[in-house]
Design an enzyme around this catalytic site. Structure first.
Site, PDB file in Angstrom:
ATOM      1  CG  HIS A 377     -17.100 -51.210  -2.144  1.00 49.72           C
ATOM      2  ND1 HIS A 377     -15.846 -51.148  -1.586  1.00 49.72           N
ATOM      3  CD2 HIS A 377     -17.403 -49.943  -2.518  1.00 49.72           C
ATOM      4  CE1 HIS A 377     -15.423 -49.889  -1.599  1.00 49.72           C
ATOM      5  NE2 HIS A 377     -16.347 -49.140  -2.169  1.00 49.72           N
ATOM      6  CG  HIS A 378     -17.070 -53.213  -8.360  1.00 50.11           C
ATOM      7  ND1 HIS A 378     -17.744 -53.344  -9.554  1.00 50.11           N
ATOM      8  CD2 HIS A 378     -17.163 -54.416  -7.740  1.00 50.11           C
ATOM      9  CE1 HIS A 378     -18.239 -54.575  -9.649  1.00 50.11           C
ATOM     10  NE2 HIS A 378     -17.903 -55.241  -8.557  1.00 50.11           N
ATOM     11  CD  GLU A 379     -12.129 -46.850  -4.141  1.00 47.32           C
ATOM     12  OE1 GLU A 379     -12.983 -46.302  -3.453  1.00 47.32           O
ATOM     13  OE2 GLU A 379     -11.640 -46.320  -5.175  1.00 47.32           O
ATOM     14  CG  HIS A 457     -19.327 -43.144  -3.159  1.00 47.66           C
ATOM     15  ND1 HIS A 457     -19.227 -42.639  -1.894  1.00 47.66           N
ATOM     16  CD2 HIS A 457     -20.600 -43.587  -3.298  1.00 47.66           C
ATOM     17  CE1 HIS A 457     -20.391 -42.771  -1.273  1.00 47.66           C
ATOM     18  NE2 HIS A 457     -21.244 -43.348  -2.103  1.00 47.66           N
ATOM     19  CD  GLU A 458     -14.614 -41.515  -4.324  1.00 45.27           C
ATOM     20  OE1 GLU A 458     -14.788 -42.619  -4.856  1.00 45.27           O
ATOM     21  OE2 GLU A 458     -14.834 -41.308  -3.127  1.00 45.27           O
ATOM     22  CD  GLU A 476     -18.558 -39.431  -2.001  1.00 46.59           C
ATOM     23  OE1 GLU A 476     -18.309 -39.511  -0.802  1.00 46.59           O
ATOM     24  OE2 GLU A 476     -17.738 -39.761  -2.877  1.00 46.59           O
ATOM     25  CD  GLU A 482     -16.747 -40.252   2.291  1.00 48.81           C
ATOM     26  OE1 GLU A 482     -17.338 -41.336   2.256  1.00 48.81           O
ATOM     27  OE2 GLU A 482     -15.990 -39.861   1.400  1.00 48.81           O
TER      28      GLU A 482
END
Ligand code: NOJ
Length: 676
Positions: A377-379, A457-458, A476, A482
């Site tokens: 996971h890379h936020e 995502h985003e 996403e 969510e």
């Protein structure tokens, strides 16, 4: 007669002058594109079955300084070709994709002394139209700036439409609205989907192969007329370019039924073939994760007493994944940087250093030992420069640990995404403008260098680049699970039957289905707007090659019989058929497993109960199948009784009628396994 059309086209083209129309028809002759240049103004129109679909609409771009390419140009060359080839997707919703189209290439040249050239390319399929601009390398045009694109879509009727607004704060994460087109918003994201009146076609406007360009939104220029609206840079320029350069494809998906839009591969066909070579390392799969608990507020991404990404929690999730045959375990909040405000470009994430209570190497090895693997996971928190500086090391680390896929994230709002200019200044940009389009592209290429797949995502919207970069697996780009229960007020029961005919036309979505704790206590009581059978249906209805079982793993224990469907359902399909649909109301889809002879069926409706009534004509003739049916119980209702489901078995054959009732906000999931 219609077949003659394509031939006539060639003749017309040979004689084309600036004043004469140039036409190109689809292989079946039903769709005809006509390019005309009245008074030197470049325009096109589209007819379907002899009826106008698009009235004459402008083409061209405005360059810096205000001069226009698309006015005062002569047709210097006309070339046509036909393609009919079938290609294989490495993974997907269909294994074989037929690309059958007629192409028209018009080389346009300014009649003024500048004599700048632009090429306009149309590809007309039986179920779609694509066109784009190319600016070939030439003396008269080198470095240039596009300050507006003139491409217009003047619809010949006022179709019913499904749309979301663009340039809002929350990217693409809005509920779709439905209205006649003349009542739709001012600037819209694509895909915009339309149902033409009087039994006319279903049409969606989108784009394909968005590379080094700005995403196209649709800006209203009349009651039923729109112009391409390229997301601007903070400077106001829409696209910075240097020849040779080209736009993304402008796309019309066209079908007789809503389902024709879903099984429509025009967007993929307009993308370039696989550029990565051997992609056997790109593997579809199902995953669980340390995720929903954070959205429910039970665990935290940040360090502290409720930290989700601990060794103990992760081992528990790995054990669950191993026991139930899941391919991956997503762990969010594993890396340094979550403490404090990590949103809105303030992030300071490390993508290589874990929190002290997370033994990255040990857990990655434990997962492999147990026959599953971690999902990274890379936020980024939209800290783009911070991420770009670490991207290569971060993907190299994932590869070293046996991690095959990474979920990336870009939590930030509106026009806030930082971009560092050549002069070293930081500007703020839209996440669908050229700066971010190029960033997402660099991230996919960096991941590919280390044989890692991504789930963004985003993201910027999907334009079919998965064909060229098969490691760009899913994303996403809409309101996912969510928004239910966790935050954001819920999606409502209409959302999924609308999503299938809007956002999903762009490509796979990481919606994260599979919430079983539908009767949660407290304020969020059953805000997930489906029954349990409805959650199962999502695995068939919402295509993604990476598909999550999103609930806390302990919430599956009371319903292991229903959980069996999630264990069985494939994520890689040989074929897809839409059996019945009404946009926003209900949809029933059948898909064939790519690695067995099983078929699966999913049906999802809105709050109105619905009876699925279909013929099983997709099954092999002469073969009997055991249908394992996961349906709503007779008392099921998404609001008051979501956990009422029934599992039953029937023996069925090809051609049999198949009828099952769906509850309000309900659903249906079926596995058809051949006997013997
Ligand atoms: C938003 C993403 O959609 C969600 O899945 C993720 O958990 C959070 N950002 C944190 O990265």
């Amino acid at each position: 007669m219609k077949y003659l059309l394509s031939l006539v086209v060639a003749l017309l083209m040979a004689k084309a002058t600036a004043a004469q129309p140039v036409m190109v028809a689809s292989p079946d002759g039903r769709t005809v594109v006509t390019v005309v240049t009245p008074d030197g103004v470049l325009t096109y129109r589209v007819d379907r079955d002899g009826q106008p679909l698009l009235l004459p609409s402008r083409l061209g771009v405005v360059l810096d300084g205000g001069d226009t390419l698309g006015v005062g140009m002569r047709i210097a060359d006309v070339a046509t070709s036909t393609t009919d080839e079938t290609w294989t997707q490495p993974w997907g919703e269909a294994e074989q994709v037929r690309d059958h189209h007629n192409e028209l290439r018009l080389t346009l040249e300014e009649t003024s002394d500048d004599a700048r050239q632009m090429v306009l390319v149309f590809r007309v399929f039986d179920d779609g139209v694509g066109f784009r601009y190319e600016w070939p390398e030439q003396e008269a045009l080198g470095v240039f700036e596009i300050i507006d694109e003139l491409t217009a879509f003047r619809f010949a009727a006022n179709p019913e439409s499904w749309w979301i607004r663009a340039y809002e704060n929350n990217r693409y994460e809005y509920l779709y609205e439905q209205s006649p087109l003349d009542r739709a918003g001012y600037v819209l994201h694509t895909p915009v989907t339309m149902a033409f009146p009087d039994g006319g076609p279903f049409v969606a406007v989108h784009e394909a192969a968005l590379v080094d360009y700005s995403a196209m939104q649709l800006r209203r220029i009349g009651p039923t007329a729109f112009q391409a609206d390229l997301a601007p840079w903070s400077t106001g320029v829409r696209v910075y370019a240097e020849t040779p350069h080209r736009s993304s494809w402008r796309v019309l998906l066209i079908g007789d039924t809503p389902g024709d839009l879903v099984t429509n591969y025009t967007v993929l066909n307009l993308n370039e073939p696989n550029a990565l070579g051997d992609v056997s390392w790109v593997r579809p799969g199902k995953y669980v994760g340390i995720w929903w608990a954070m959205h429910l507020g039970q665990w935290s991404w940040s360090s502290g007493p409720n930290h989700g990404a601990t060794n103990e929690h992760t081992k528990r999730y790995i054990d669950f994944a191993a026991e139930h045959g899941f391919d991956g375990v997503l762990v969010e909040g594993w890396n340094l940087g979550w403490d404090g405000d990590w949103t809105a470009g303030k992030s300071d994430f490390s993508f290589t250093e874990p929190y002290p209570d997370y033994d990255l190497d040990g857990l990655a090895a434990y997962a492999l030992e147990r026959g599953t693997r971690l999902i990274g996971h890379h936020e980024t928190g939209a800290g783009i420069p911070n991420y770009e500086a670490q991207m290569d090391d971060a993907f190299a680390l994932m590869n070293r640990l046996g991690v095959e896929a990474v979920k990336t994230g870009y939590v930030d709002w509106g026009m806030h995404f930082p971009h560092v200019t050549a002069a070293g200044d930081t500007t703020r940009e839209w996440n669908y403008g050229q700066a971010m389009v190029n960033h997402y592209q660099r991230s996919v290429e960096a991941a590919a260098r280390h044989r890692v797949s991504v789930n963004i995502h985003e993201p910027v919207k999907d334009t079919g680049l998965r064909r060229t970069y098969p490691n760009l697996m899913t994303r996403e780009g809409a309101r996912g699970q969510e928004y239910n229960a966790a935050w954001g007020g819920g999606n409502g029961p209409d959302h999924v039957p609308t999503l299938v005919f809007t956002r999903m036309l762009a490509g796979p979505m990481d919606f994260t289905p599979g919430i079983f704790d539908l009767a949660a206590d407290g304020e969020n009581a059953n805000a997930v707007p489906t029954t349990l059978a409805g959650q199962l249906a999502l695995y068939v209805i919402l295509y993604s090659p990476l598909q999550m079982a999103a609930d806390l793993v302990e919430n599956y224990a009371p319903h292991m019989d229903a959980f069996q469907f999630i264990k069985d359902v494939p994520v890689d399909w040989a074929d897809t058929r839409v059996l019945e649909a009404k946009i926003g109301d209900y949809v029933t889809i059948a898909r064939k497993d790519r690695h067995s002879d099983d078929w699966y069926l999913g049906a999802k409706n809105d709050a109105t109960p619905h009876t699925v009534d279909v013929t099983l004509d997709f099954l092999d003739v002469g073969q009997t199948y055991t249908a394992t049916i996961y349906r709503d119980g007779d008392g099921a209702d998404w609001e008051s009784n979501p956990l009422d489901y029934v599992i039953e078995r029937r023996t069925v054959r090809a051609g049999a009628s198949f009828s099952v009732d769906l509850a309000s906000g309900g659903g249906l999931a079926v596995r058809f396994a051949p006997d013997n």
